[in-house]
Design a protein around this motif. Structure first.
Motif, PDB file in Angstrom:
ATOM      1  N   GLU A 289       0.808 137.105 -20.584  1.00  0.00           N
ATOM      2  CA  GLU A 289       0.874 137.724 -21.730  1.00  0.00           C
ATOM      3  C   GLU A 289       1.298 136.922 -22.764  1.00  0.00           C
ATOM      4  O   GLU A 289       0.668 135.553 -22.985  1.00  0.00           O
ATOM      5  N   LEU A 290       2.090 136.856 -24.466  1.00  0.00           N
ATOM      6  CA  LEU A 290       1.080 136.545 -25.627  1.00  0.00           C
ATOM      7  C   LEU A 290       2.291 136.031 -26.683  1.00  0.00           C
ATOM      8  O   LEU A 290       3.796 135.570 -26.154  1.00  0.00           O
ATOM      9  N   THR A 291       2.143 134.433 -26.751  1.00  0.00           N
ATOM     10  CA  THR A 291       2.600 133.240 -26.989  1.00  0.00           C
ATOM     11  C   THR A 291       2.928 133.986 -28.604  1.00  0.00           C
ATOM     12  O   THR A 291       1.788 134.251 -29.209  1.00  0.00           O
ATOM     13  N   THR A 292       4.115 133.619 -29.439  1.00  0.00           N
ATOM     14  CA  THR A 292       4.208 134.708 -30.987  1.00  0.00           C
ATOM     15  C   THR A 292       5.371 133.953 -30.991  1.00  0.00           C
ATOM     16  O   THR A 292       6.317 133.253 -30.154  1.00  0.00           O
ATOM     17  N   VAL A 293       6.211 134.877 -32.015  1.00  0.00           N
ATOM     18  CA  VAL A 293       6.895 133.981 -32.736  1.00  0.00           C
ATOM     19  C   VAL A 293       8.264 134.753 -32.642  1.00  0.00           C
ATOM     20  O   VAL A 293       8.722 136.040 -32.751  1.00  0.00           O
TER      21      VAL A 293
END
Length: 338
Positions: A289-293
């Motif tokens: 799963e993506l680290t994102t803002v």
């Protein structure tokens, strides 16, 4: 065009079209069928367009009981982000007796023909994303009360601007990656001439310039997974030290970066970390799963509509950018090689 600052009247339109004021009212109120010819109606609409004429909406709404209507102009609906913006705007609009009409600008640019020629007079105002700003001139939306989203406050077309704090989002991403020990960065940037993407690039470069021993390379790609994969793969395959982190302007670009990394036989986050920006549903659909803002699209739409209400009522809109939040997931880790 009308002379000076004098607002054109229905009499001006009638004279320009060679018809009576009653005919102008029928045509612009969309009650002309069976009373005037289609050719005459088109002539009236053309004259109104040329003069930039809009009826007195407050008086007409009281007289005819029309619903007040706002146009929301966004790029083509390719992500759920702008659906959230619409949901938020419509929620606030409904509380104030307004309807919101959604206009997705094809490819983010203006259409060949004006779909609002006859409806122009029925619009109270416009909320527009800067990514779709070119469409505004095509639909003459820049002649109505206007609020710009994700737009440079210093050079905005609108009576107000509403922004997410994108610069702070980029700061949060950069500090997170620097804190993990990353020093070699690849910026996978959106190939779109828009203020919001300029902010990302400027903030990233500024942050890294203040940290000794860092390097930054930028490649651009249209916001599509395939275009991002091609750009990232070419960048990662070039000779020299490989970046240990890819910072993407958008979650779709990050998904393309995932594909590029895997094609080269590398692993996320073991060999390379990847970050996004948006927190679309896509961010938790990919693995890891993506680290994102996280950007609050619905709040963005709500604030856009509140700002337009303020403009329409002659009030100052609320100040301050909308806060954003880094969401750390499995796509970032310390670099395996310093």
């Amino acid at each position: 065009m009308a002379h000076g600052s004098t607002r054109p009247t229905s009499r001006d339109v009638a004279q320009a079209a060679g018809v009576s004021q009653a005919a102008v009212s029928l045509v612009l109120g969309d009650k002309w069928r069976g009373r005037v010819s289609a050719a005459t109606a088109e002539r009236v609409r053309e004259a109104a367009r040329e003069l930039g004429y809009r009826p007195n909406l407050a008086a007409r709404n009281l007289r005819l009981g029309h619903t007040r209507t706002v146009l929301l102009v966004v790029p083509a609906l390719t992500t759920e982000f702008f659906a959230g913006v619409y949901t938020g705007a419509a929620r606030v609009a409904a509380r104030h007796g307004f309807g919101v009409v959604l206009y997705p600008s094809p490819e983010g640019i203006g259409p060949a023909r004006d779909p609002f020629a006859s409806a122009q007079a029925a619009l109270d105002g416009v909320i527009a994303s800067s990514m779709a700003a070119d469409a505004l001139t095509a639909i003459r939306g820049d002649q109505l009360p206007l609020v710009m989203l994700d737009s440079d406050p210093a050079g905005s077309l609108g009576g107000a601007t509403v922004n997410l704090d994108i610069a702070d989002g980029v700061r949060q991403v950069t500090e997170h990656l620097l804190g993990l020990g990353h020093r070699r960065f690849l910026h996978l940037a959106a190939d779109i001439a828009s203020w919001t993407f300029e902010v990302r690039a400027h903030e990233l470069a500024t942050r890294l310039a203040g940290t000794p021993g860092t390097s930054l390379r930028t490649v651009r790609a249209p916001i599509s997974i395939e275009a991002a994969r091609t750009a990232a793969e070419a960048a990662l395959a070039t000779p020299g030290p490989r970046p240990t982190a890819i910072i993407c302007d958008d979650d779709k670009l990050a998904a393309g970066a995932y594909k590029a990394v895997r094609r080269l036989g590398l692993r996320i986050p073991d060999d390379i970390s990847v970050t996004g920006l948006d927190d679309l549903a896509l961010a938790t659909a990919i693995d890891p799963e993506l680290t994102t803002v996280r950007l609050d699209a619905e709040l963005f739409g709500e604030r856009g509509m509140q700002a337009l209400l303020a403009v329409l009522e002659g009030r100052e809109p609320g100040e301050g950018d909308i806060p954003v939040q880094l969401v750390v997931r499995g796509s970032t880790a310390p670099p395996s090689t310093p």
